[in-house]
Design a protein around this motif. Structure first.
Motif: not given
Length: 199
Positions: A117-132, A137-150
């Motif tokens: 999940g990219n653009k974590a620096d834009l939390g004020h405009s967030r439409q997808v929660s970290t929990e989602e 990722a749990t359903e797809l059985a993969c690792a999950f990272y939230e970050c900001s390329a900026c």
């Protein structure tokens, strides 16, 4: 000097989620504001992961490729990063489309990929929660990272390294399976010959 493990990673995601920015941040520790979103680029990167030399080939897929081109990217890659933008619910919904494409092209193999999940620096405009993101990722059985390329927040380097580790583990397992099956073939051939000789 030990030979480098080679890994091929393709980065997928809807146009505008920050695929190029994420790759450039990983490679140069910098953020680029302007680049051509229609350009597809391949980068080479030499690094050391867990005391082992790794030669990475990184494919930045352009946002709007045609289905045939996209399928070629999947065939080329050994590991995949599926990126969505936390401020764009639609890009999050696209994740399953990309995952289905990977599964379809790579079947019957399990696909090695991570969700970012990219653009974590834009939390004020967030439409997808970290929990989602975590839940998917749990359903797809993969690792999950939230970050900001900026801003560089979140562990972008660790995301790439973890995917490399996973590819390496999978290659080792496949290598062992291949060796085992060739040994089995040799044993079967010898047994057939011995059966013919004794009969």
């Amino acid at each position: 000097m030990a030979k480098s493990t080679e890994v091929k990673i393709a980065v997928f995601g809807r146009a505008g989620v920050g695929k190029s920015a994420l790759l450039v941040r990983f490679l140069t520790k910098r953020f680029i504001w302007e680049y051509d979103p229609t350009l597809e680029s391949t980068y080479r990167h030499q690094t050391t992961i867990d005391d082992e030399s790794v030669a990475m080939e990184l494919l930045d897929t352009a946002g709007q490729e045609d289905p045939l081109q996209r399928e070629g990217h999947v065939r080329w890659g050994e590991g995949f990063i599926i990126v969505y933008d936390i401020t764009d619910k639609g890009s999050f919904e696209d994740v399953l489309t990309f995952k289905n494409l990977l599964d379809e092209v790579k079947k019957p193999k399990n696909v090695t990929f991570i969700l970012v999940g990219n653009k974590a620096d834009l939390g004020h405009s967030r439409q997808v929660s970290t929990e989602e993101g975590e839940k998917l990722a749990t359903e797809l059985a993969c690792a999950f990272y939230e970050c900001s390329a900026c801003t560089g927040e979140g562990n972008i380097t660790e995301a790439f390294y973890e995917l490399c580790r996973e590819i390496r583990r999978r290659k080792m397992i496949q290598g062992k399976t291949r060796r085992r099956s060739s040994t089995t073939h040799v044993k079967q051939a010898i047994n057939k010959m011995l059966t013919k000789i004794s009969s």
